[in-house]
Design a protein around this motif. Structure first.
Motif, PDB file in Angstrom:
ATOM      1  N   LYS A  93      15.548 -10.299  -4.263  1.00  0.00           N
ATOM      2  CA  LYS A  93      15.344  -8.862  -4.137  1.00  0.00           C
ATOM      3  C   LYS A  93      16.618  -8.142  -3.753  1.00  0.00           C
ATOM      4  O   LYS A  93      16.801  -6.998  -4.108  1.00  0.00           O
ATOM      5  CB  LYS A  93      14.223  -8.565  -3.155  1.00  0.00           C
ATOM      6  CG  LYS A  93      14.559  -8.835  -1.709  1.00  0.00           C
ATOM      7  CD  LYS A  93      13.410  -8.430  -0.829  1.00  0.00           C
ATOM      8  CE  LYS A  93      13.781  -8.670   0.622  1.00  0.00           C
ATOM      9  NZ  LYS A  93      12.748  -8.272   1.523  1.00  0.00           N
ATOM     10  N   TYR A 123      17.535  -4.602  -5.350  1.00  0.00           N
ATOM     11  CA  TYR A 123      17.307  -3.468  -4.463  1.00  0.00           C
ATOM     12  C   TYR A 123      18.294  -3.557  -3.307  1.00  0.00           C
ATOM     13  O   TYR A 123      18.138  -4.376  -2.414  1.00  0.00           O
ATOM     14  CB  TYR A 123      15.871  -3.476  -3.942  1.00  0.00           C
ATOM     15  CG  TYR A 123      14.871  -3.527  -5.062  1.00  0.00           C
ATOM     16  CD1 TYR A 123      14.624  -2.400  -5.833  1.00  0.00           C
ATOM     17  CD2 TYR A 123      14.204  -4.691  -5.375  1.00  0.00           C
ATOM     18  CE1 TYR A 123      13.723  -2.430  -6.877  1.00  0.00           C
ATOM     19  CE2 TYR A 123      13.298  -4.732  -6.426  1.00  0.00           C
ATOM     20  CZ  TYR A 123      13.063  -3.597  -7.162  1.00  0.00           C
ATOM     21  OH  TYR A 123      12.173  -3.630  -8.190  1.00  0.00           O
ATOM     22  N   LEU A 157      -0.378  -6.737  -4.190  1.00  0.00           N
ATOM     23  CA  LEU A 157       1.047  -6.435  -4.162  1.00  0.00           C
ATOM     24  C   LEU A 157       1.544  -6.382  -2.729  1.00  0.00           C
ATOM     25  O   LEU A 157       0.748  -6.247  -1.800  1.00  0.00           O
ATOM     26  CB  LEU A 157       1.311  -5.060  -4.802  1.00  0.00           C
ATOM     27  CG  LEU A 157       0.914  -4.858  -6.249  1.00  0.00           C
ATOM     28  CD1 LEU A 157       0.999  -3.379  -6.611  1.00  0.00           C
ATOM     29  CD2 LEU A 157       1.806  -5.683  -7.150  1.00  0.00           C
ATOM     30  N   THR A 158       2.843  -6.436  -2.575  1.00  0.00           N
ATOM     31  CA  THR A 158       3.407  -6.122  -1.275  1.00  0.00           C
ATOM     32  C   THR A 158       3.520  -4.611  -1.189  1.00  0.00           C
ATOM     33  O   THR A 158       3.508  -3.913  -2.205  1.00  0.00           O
ATOM     34  CB  THR A 158       4.801  -6.747  -1.084  1.00  0.00           C
ATOM     35  OG1 THR A 158       5.715  -6.142  -2.002  1.00  0.00           O
ATOM     36  CG2 THR A 158       4.773  -8.260  -1.275  1.00  0.00           C
ATOM     37  N   GLU A 206       6.571  -3.533  -3.163  1.00  0.00           N
ATOM     38  CA  GLU A 206       6.369  -3.521  -4.617  1.00  0.00           C
ATOM     39  C   GLU A 206       5.583  -2.294  -5.051  1.00  0.00           C
ATOM     40  O   GLU A 206       5.926  -1.639  -6.039  1.00  0.00           O
ATOM     41  CB  GLU A 206       5.626  -4.790  -5.062  1.00  0.00           C
ATOM     42  CG  GLU A 206       6.433  -6.055  -4.956  1.00  0.00           C
ATOM     43  CD  GLU A 206       5.580  -7.303  -5.136  1.00  0.00           C
ATOM     44  OE1 GLU A 206       6.158  -8.329  -5.500  1.00  0.00           O
ATOM     45  OE2 GLU A 206       4.346  -7.251  -4.899  1.00  0.00           O
ATOM     46  N   ARG A 222       7.738   0.899  -4.592  1.00  0.00           N
ATOM     47  CA  ARG A 222       8.792   0.962  -5.615  1.00  0.00           C
ATOM     48  C   ARG A 222       8.216   1.454  -6.937  1.00  0.00           C
ATOM     49  O   ARG A 222       8.808   2.300  -7.616  1.00  0.00           O
ATOM     50  CB  ARG A 222       9.434  -0.406  -5.819  1.00  0.00           C
ATOM     51  CG  ARG A 222      10.443  -0.751  -4.776  1.00  0.00           C
ATOM     52  CD  ARG A 222      11.175  -2.045  -5.158  1.00  0.00           C
ATOM     53  NE  ARG A 222      11.700  -2.637  -3.961  1.00  0.00           N
ATOM     54  CZ  ARG A 222      11.300  -3.781  -3.413  1.00  0.00           C
ATOM     55  NH1 ARG A 222      10.372  -4.512  -4.010  1.00  0.00           N
ATOM     56  NH2 ARG A 222      11.837  -4.216  -2.310  1.00  0.00           N
ATOM     57  N   ALA A 223       7.047   0.925  -7.320  1.00  0.00           N
ATOM     58  CA  ALA A 223       6.416   1.341  -8.580  1.00  0.00           C
ATOM     59  C   ALA A 223       6.043   2.820  -8.538  1.00  0.00           C
ATOM     60  O   ALA A 223       6.261   3.548  -9.518  1.00  0.00           O
ATOM     61  CB  ALA A 223       5.176   0.480  -8.853  1.00  0.00           C
TER      62      ALA A 223
END
Length: 81
Positions: free
Chosen positions: A33, A37, A62-63, A66, A69-70
């Protein structure tokens, strides 16, 4: 400082550009990651909102990172140059 003794820390070694470049390069075996990022964003939210976000991320498998971010990518897509 458990026993009251102070330990002197030596001077920082001089910079070595080749070593710095080698560390930044990595071994290329896998992309983590930190390769994708590299900027951290801190956001203050209420405990209730934090709980809702965590529950939703868990529900989606998801975390939190994650999922957020999406959401941010959807809201702020990269514009062609």
């Amino acid at each position: 400082m458990k026993n009251g003794k102070r330990v002197a820390i030596g001077a920082r070694p001089p910079a070595n550009p080749q070593a710095d470049a080698w560390v930044r390069q990595g071994d290329g075996a896998d992309i983590g990651k930190t390769d994708l990022y590299t900027a951290r964003l801190t956001l203050d939210v209420t405990p209730a909102l934090r709980a809702r976000i965590k529950i939703e991320a868990f529900t989606r498998g998801l975390t939190v990172a994650e999922m957020l971010r999406a959401l941010l990518e959807d809201e702020f897509p990269e514009k062609p140059q």
